[in-house]
Design a protein around this motif. Structure first.
Motif, PDB file in Angstrom:
ATOM      1  N   GLU A 156      -1.451  10.568  -3.950  1.00 36.84           N
ATOM      2  CA  GLU A 156      -1.697   9.620  -2.803  1.00 36.84           C
ATOM      3  C   GLU A 156      -1.164  10.303  -1.664  1.00 36.84           C
ATOM      4  N   ARG A 174      -0.345   6.610   2.568  1.00 38.39           N
ATOM      5  CA  ARG A 174      -0.164   5.483   1.429  1.00 38.39           C
ATOM      6  C   ARG A 174       1.426   5.544   1.074  1.00 38.39           C
ATOM      7  N   THR A 209       1.573   0.607  -5.865  1.00 36.51           N
ATOM      8  CA  THR A 209       1.931   1.908  -5.311  1.00 36.51           C
ATOM      9  C   THR A 209       3.599   1.791  -4.764  1.00 36.51           C
TER      10      THR A 209
END
Length: 316
Positions: free
Chosen positions: A75, A79, A47
């Protein structure tokens, strides 16, 4: 006959059965150069690597706060915030707080295509950054009788996108209601009500742990005089199409839809007290026409007989 002729066609180029095969096309417009030190970083999450590539592809001045990035990608804010902290830890991102002339504190973000080191200019010395305004002198102390408003930031306008760089602090969830006085029978009724909610809607199947946690809240409704049928209707009516967490839904409704306490009955004044209304006089027969009238003394006449003068004649 001296020219060789092969009887079999040449073999095709074998493909690599274990690794990837790249088919690269040269980009001439709309491309971003990203170093392998970022795309093959050993300690960054996937990510964080993808978010760093996205940030490096944005033009200068684009917003990269947590709310904007969470609205752009699937997301969530948690996150995205964790990925930004990873990039900041490994030197690909720098975030500094600044105070605007209006007094509002905002966050200035700088992205590095190389990890920031001691030789890399920090945001304060970057050439692309506009010069900062000189620091304003400290505010003078307020005079007697003057409100202490000097140095405080101006109130934030509602819906102003210029001041949305900082995410708002999450609002704490309200606690579940609890009964004022413990009652075993009331607690058993609340437990049975929550346990049988799935009889009315199969999606409201609660675990034993959830029932134990929600039973005091349902008991608080019973303590306020709400009947079990009314509680069941409030918890099972107008449900969403796909409740993913039925326990959270029930907890929200038990907290937000809690009715007010039932009004207490006014105290009954004691008999013969000053606040009690006097009893009506008893019924007696009129001496002139035998009509029933209310009078405290016997031998009285009704209004019609008094108008006719019968009471005067009787007195004479």
């Amino acid at each position: 006959m001296d020219t060789p002729h092969l009887s079999a066609p040449p073999c095709a180029q074998p493909l690599n059965p274990r690794g990837i095969t790249h088919i690269n096309t040269k980009h001439t417009t709309r491309f971003t150069v990203v170093g392998n030190h970022l795309t093959q970083h050993r300690r960054l999450s996937l990510t964080a690597i993808g978010l760093a590539c996205h940030i490096q592809s944005l033009p200068s001045g684009a917003r990269v706060d947590i709310k904007t990035l969470a609205a752009r990608f699937p997301e969530g804010e948690t996150r995205v915030a964790a990925a930004l902290r990873e990039l900041e830890t490994h030197g690909y991102l720098a975030r500094t707080r600044e105070r605007l002339p209006s007094g509002r504190i905002v966050t200035h973000t700088v992205s590095y295509n190389q990890p920031a080191t001691a030789e890399t200019p920090r945001p304060e010395a970057s050439a692309d950054r506009p010069p900062q305004a000189p620091a304003s002198p400290p505010p003078a102390p307020p005079q007697p009788g003057e409100p202490e408003t000097a140095g405080e930031p101006e109130p934030r306008p509602a819906g102003d996108p210029k001041h949305d760089s900082e995410p708002a602090a999450p609002t704490p969830k309200p606690s579940l209601p609890e009964p004022q006085t413990p009652d075993l029978d009331r607690h058993r009724t609340a437990t049975a009500l929550l346990t049988t909610l799935h009889h009315h809607d199969p999606r409201l199947l609660l675990s034993e742990r959830d029932v134990r946690a929600l039973a005091p809240a349902a008991a608080a409704w019973l303590e306020r005089g709400v009947r079990p049928e009314a509680i069941r209707h409030a918890l099972t009516s107008n449900l969403p199409s796909n409740p993913r967490r039925p326990a959270s839904l029930i907890a929200y409704r038990l907290t937000e839809l809690l009715p007010p306490p039932a009004p207490s009955a006014p105290p009954t004044p004691p008999s013969g007290g000053t606040d009690a209304p006097p009893p009506p006089p008893p019924f007696r027969n009129c001496e002139g026409c035998e009509r029933a009238i209310r009078t405290p003394t016997p031998g009285s006449y009704c209004r019609d007989c008094r108008d006719a003068g019968l009471d005067t004649c009787a007195a004479a």
